[in-house]
Write a protein that holds these residues in place. Structure first.
Motif, PDB file in Angstrom:
ATOM      1  N   GLN A 168      18.492  -2.053  16.494  1.00  0.00           N
ATOM      2  CA  GLN A 168      17.790  -2.841  15.501  1.00  0.00           C
ATOM      3  C   GLN A 168      17.388  -4.203  16.075  1.00  0.00           C
ATOM      4  N   SER A 169      16.397  -4.808  15.452  1.00  0.00           N
ATOM      5  CA  SER A 169      15.851  -6.084  15.916  1.00  0.00           C
ATOM      6  C   SER A 169      16.407  -7.239  15.092  1.00  0.00           C
ATOM      7  N   ALA A 170      16.868  -8.278  15.779  1.00  0.00           N
ATOM      8  CA  ALA A 170      17.356  -9.460  15.076  1.00  0.00           C
ATOM      9  C   ALA A 170      16.242 -10.142  14.291  1.00  0.00           C
ATOM     10  N   LEU A 171      15.001  -9.966  14.747  1.00  0.00           N
ATOM     11  CA  LEU A 171      13.876 -10.564  14.036  1.00  0.00           C
ATOM     12  C   LEU A 171      13.468  -9.706  12.840  1.00  0.00           C
ATOM     13  N   PHE A 172      13.101  -8.444  13.092  1.00  0.00           N
ATOM     14  CA  PHE A 172      12.553  -7.614  12.021  1.00  0.00           C
ATOM     15  C   PHE A 172      13.613  -7.144  11.029  1.00  0.00           C
ATOM     16  N   ASP A 173      14.808  -6.862  11.510  1.00  0.00           N
ATOM     17  CA  ASP A 173      15.833  -6.279  10.642  1.00  0.00           C
ATOM     18  C   ASP A 173      16.785  -7.307  10.046  1.00  0.00           C
ATOM     19  N   ASP A 174      16.627  -8.569  10.436  1.00  0.00           N
ATOM     20  CA  ASP A 174      17.481  -9.614   9.876  1.00  0.00           C
ATOM     21  C   ASP A 174      16.629 -10.756   9.329  1.00  0.00           C
ATOM     22  N   LEU A 175      16.048 -11.551  10.205  1.00  0.00           N
ATOM     23  CA  LEU A 175      15.334 -12.745   9.761  1.00  0.00           C
ATOM     24  C   LEU A 175      14.138 -12.426   8.864  1.00  0.00           C
ATOM     25  N   LEU A 176      13.460 -11.318   9.120  1.00  0.00           N
ATOM     26  CA  LEU A 176      12.252 -10.993   8.360  1.00  0.00           C
ATOM     27  C   LEU A 176      12.487  -9.941   7.276  1.00  0.00           C
ATOM     28  N   ALA A 177      13.731  -9.654   7.013  1.00  0.00           N
ATOM     29  CA  ALA A 177      14.021  -8.626   6.008  1.00  0.00           C
ATOM     30  C   ALA A 177      13.528  -9.026   4.618  1.00  0.00           C
ATOM     31  N   THR A 178      13.434 -10.329   4.367  1.00  0.00           N
ATOM     32  CA  THR A 178      12.960 -10.804   3.063  1.00  0.00           C
ATOM     33  C   THR A 178      11.641 -11.565   3.196  1.00  0.00           C
ATOM     34  N   GLU A 214      -0.461 -30.836  -8.286  1.00  0.00           N
ATOM     35  CA  GLU A 214      -1.565 -30.198  -8.999  1.00  0.00           C
ATOM     36  C   GLU A 214      -1.900 -28.798  -8.508  1.00  0.00           C
ATOM     37  N   ALA A 215      -1.318 -28.382  -7.395  1.00  0.00           N
ATOM     38  CA  ALA A 215      -1.531 -27.033  -6.868  1.00  0.00           C
ATOM     39  C   ALA A 215      -0.409 -26.725  -5.893  1.00  0.00           C
ATOM     40  N   LEU A 216      -0.196 -25.438  -5.683  1.00  0.00           N
ATOM     41  CA  LEU A 216       0.756 -24.973  -4.675  1.00  0.00           C
ATOM     42  C   LEU A 216      -0.033 -24.362  -3.523  1.00  0.00           C
ATOM     43  N   VAL A 217       0.282 -24.778  -2.314  1.00  0.00           N
ATOM     44  CA  VAL A 217      -0.375 -24.240  -1.124  1.00  0.00           C
ATOM     45  C   VAL A 217       0.638 -23.353  -0.414  1.00  0.00           C
ATOM     46  N   LEU A 218       0.487 -22.063  -0.576  1.00  0.00           N
ATOM     47  CA  LEU A 218       1.428 -21.109  -0.009  1.00  0.00           C
ATOM     48  C   LEU A 218       1.015 -20.761   1.409  1.00  0.00           C
ATOM     49  N   THR A 219       1.843 -21.131   2.372  1.00  0.00           N
ATOM     50  CA  THR A 219       1.564 -20.781   3.762  1.00  0.00           C
ATOM     51  C   THR A 219       1.934 -19.318   3.980  1.00  0.00           C
ATOM     52  N   VAL A 220       0.953 -18.527   4.428  1.00  0.00           N
ATOM     53  CA  VAL A 220       1.148 -17.083   4.524  1.00  0.00           C
ATOM     54  C   VAL A 220       1.090 -16.566   5.953  1.00  0.00           C
ATOM     55  N   ASP A 221       0.851 -17.468   6.917  1.00  0.00           N
ATOM     56  CA  ASP A 221       0.647 -17.002   8.296  1.00  0.00           C
ATOM     57  C   ASP A 221       1.819 -17.300   9.220  1.00  0.00           C
ATOM     58  N   ALA A 222       2.975 -17.642   8.646  1.00  0.00           N
ATOM     59  CA  ALA A 222       4.103 -18.017   9.503  1.00  0.00           C
ATOM     60  C   ALA A 222       5.416 -17.432   8.994  1.00  0.00           C
ATOM     61  N   PRO A 223       5.536 -16.085   8.933  1.00  0.00           N
ATOM     62  CA  PRO A 223       6.830 -15.517   8.555  1.00  0.00           C
ATOM     63  C   PRO A 223       7.913 -15.829   9.577  1.00  0.00           C
ATOM     64  N   THR A 224       7.492 -16.185  10.784  1.00  0.00           N
ATOM     65  CA  THR A 224       8.414 -16.664  11.806  1.00  0.00           C
ATOM     66  C   THR A 224       7.687 -17.717  12.630  1.00  0.00           C
ATOM     67  N   SER A 225       8.440 -18.522  13.348  1.00  0.00           N
ATOM     68  CA  SER A 225       7.829 -19.549  14.194  1.00  0.00           C
ATOM     69  C   SER A 225       7.181 -18.912  15.408  1.00  0.00           C
ATOM     70  N   GLY A 226       6.175 -19.598  15.942  1.00  0.00           N
ATOM     71  CA  GLY A 226       5.550 -19.141  17.172  1.00  0.00           C
ATOM     72  C   GLY A 226       6.414 -19.461  18.385  1.00  0.00           C
ATOM     73  N   ALA A 227       6.013 -18.902  19.524  1.00  0.00           N
ATOM     74  CA  ALA A 227       6.690 -19.203  20.790  1.00  0.00           C
ATOM     75  C   ALA A 227       6.080 -20.480  21.347  1.00  0.00           C
ATOM     76  N   ARG A 228       6.695 -21.612  21.000  1.00  0.00           N
ATOM     77  CA  ARG A 228       6.135 -22.911  21.365  1.00  0.00           C
ATOM     78  C   ARG A 228       6.822 -23.421  22.633  1.00  0.00           C
ATOM     79  N   ASP A 229       6.133 -23.264  23.735  1.00  0.00           N
ATOM     80  CA  ASP A 229       6.736 -23.535  25.034  1.00  0.00           C
ATOM     81  C   ASP A 229       7.052 -25.017  25.233  1.00  0.00           C
ATOM     82  N   ARG A 230       6.180 -25.889  24.744  1.00  0.00           N
ATOM     83  CA  ARG A 230       6.449 -27.314  24.914  1.00  0.00           C
ATOM     84  C   ARG A 230       7.779 -27.697  24.275  1.00  0.00           C
ATOM     85  N   GLU A 231       8.033 -27.168  23.084  1.00  0.00           N
ATOM     86  CA  GLU A 231       9.288 -27.483  22.402  1.00  0.00           C
ATOM     87  C   GLU A 231      10.477 -26.926  23.168  1.00  0.00           C
TER      88      GLU A 231
END
Length: 396
Positions: free
Chosen positions: A237-247, A189-206
């Motif tokens: 160039q950055s593997a994060l900004f110039d590759d993973l986050l390019a789109t 009935e609705a789409l919930v677009l997550t907008v705060d996670a263009p990449t994963s956080g630095a999760r130390d426990r994992e």
């Protein structure tokens, strides 16, 4: 909708008891709430005995030093209630209106990925419980059951709450469009677009546990999506900004999503008033004040602290929901007093799922509903429409 292959149709009662369905994996024929579990904190403590280190790190951990993870809970505790006495209470209720529907109470299950790591029933068990308790459910893009299977499980339930689909916009926009169309066909009935996670956080426990998905669990709704082409990086160039986050999605993609669906789009992960105002200007269906449960960026403010600013920013133009740290019915009442339209809970119901499958999730929801009614009655609040800033104590 037809039943999923291999999964017999069943009554809601049988589902909650784990009879004849994938929601039962306990050694007993019928799953039970563990003895002594009477609060959400009890569910969490018992779930630690049920989940291995790998799953516990994923479900319970946060980003960095987990400052935000802890702050989410403490911020609700720091807000004190300011009750009125001798108020008329007969006929009171917890009903609220949200996106054109009347809900029995303002609690929804937040999107949590890979729920089969907690229990074989996974998202199907959670959906049964939500339906039985009249709660809304938001299914994760990274669910471990097909979105159609989850929707089919509760489609005919007359008292179920709303069923929404949480979406991550994928690099392949064509695949994203197909995913949206699947959700529409399945009855979400609705789409919930997550907008705060263009990449994963630095999760130390994992990282300490070398987190990995078990071989039999995957994000089944993303099956068949082509892997994005890897870019050749130039020196510097950055593997994060110039590759993973390019789109990575932008506000233009929000407008694009609205253009390809008939469903309301709710933005999850809004913390800044300017973003809330921009969302309202785009005419989205609502916003969810969320810091991703403290799982993305550490040292973000607690959602209880941000909620009033977002409510003020949108000035009633759209619903404002909130998640993060909700552990008691008093927390829900405080959220409503601060202007929320509804709340979402994540980890607590996951712990209930680990403890007793669908019955455990239902128990968590029942505890929250009962505690909310008690808090309302003891504050002299007959309906949630009466909840407002006057219910919160402000020292002179």
């Amino acid at each position: 909708m037809s039943a999923a292959p291999g999964r017999p149709k069943q009554t809601r009662t049988a589902a909650l008891q784990g009879e004849g369905s994938p929601v039962n994996t306990a050694p007993l024929s019928v799953e039970q709430i563990p003895a002594g579990v009477v609060t959400l904190a009890d569910h969490e403590a018992h779930a630690r005995t049920r989940l291995d280190d790998n799953a516990w790190a994923y479900f319970s951990g946060g980003a960095g030093d987990e400052f935000t993870l802890r702050a989410n809970c403490s911020a609700w505790n720091e807000r004190l209630l300011n009750p009125r006495v001798l108020q008329p209470l007969a006929g009171g209720h917890t009903r609220v209106k949200l996106l054109g529907r009347t809900l029995a109470h303002p609690v929804l299950l937040a999107p949590v990925a890979y729920q089969r790591m907690a229990h074989a029933g996974g998202e199907v068990a959670s959906a049964y419980a939500a339906a039985a308790l009249g709660a809304g459910m938001v299914l994760s893009t990274q669910a471990s059951f097909p979105l159609e299977t989850v929707a089919d499980a509760i489609a005919a339930d007359p008292i179920r709450g709303p069923l929404w689909f949480q979406l991550y916009i994928q690099p392949d926009r064509g695949f994203t469009r197909e995913l949206v169309q699947r959700a529409e066909r399945a009855g979400y009935e609705a789409l919930v677009l997550t907008v705060d996670a263009p990449t994963s956080g630095a999760r130390d426990r994992e990282r300490r546990t070398n987190f990995h998905l078990p071989a039999h669990i995957s994000a089944v709704n993303l099956a068949g999506m082509a892997a994005p082409a890897q870019r050749t990086l130039q020196p510097g160039q950055s593997a994060l900004f110039d590759d993973l986050l390019a789109t990575a999605p932008t506000w233009e993609d929000v407008a694009w999503l609205q253009s390809i669906t008939r469903l309301p789009v709710v933005l999850k992960g809004v913390l800044h008033p300017d973003d809330a105002r921009q969302a309202a200007a785009l005419g989205v269906g609502g916003v969810i004040v969320s810091n991703h449960g403290g799982r993305t960026l550490d040292t973000l403010p607690a959602t209880a602290s941000v909620l009033p600013r977002i409510v003020q920013a949108v000035a009633g133009e759209l619903p404002v929901l909130v998640d993060g740290g909700i552990r008691r019915g008093t927390d829900i009442l405080k959220a409503m007093a601060l202007g929320a339209s509804a709340v979402l809970v994540g980890r607590p119901y996951l712990y209930g799922l680990a403890n007793a499958g669908a019955l455990g999730v239902a128990h968590v929801l029942r505890l929250l509903r009962d505690e909310l009614e008690i808090a309302m009655a003891l504050c002299g609040c007959r309906t949630l429409a009466q909840a407002g800033p006057h219910l919160l104590f402000r020292p002179d």
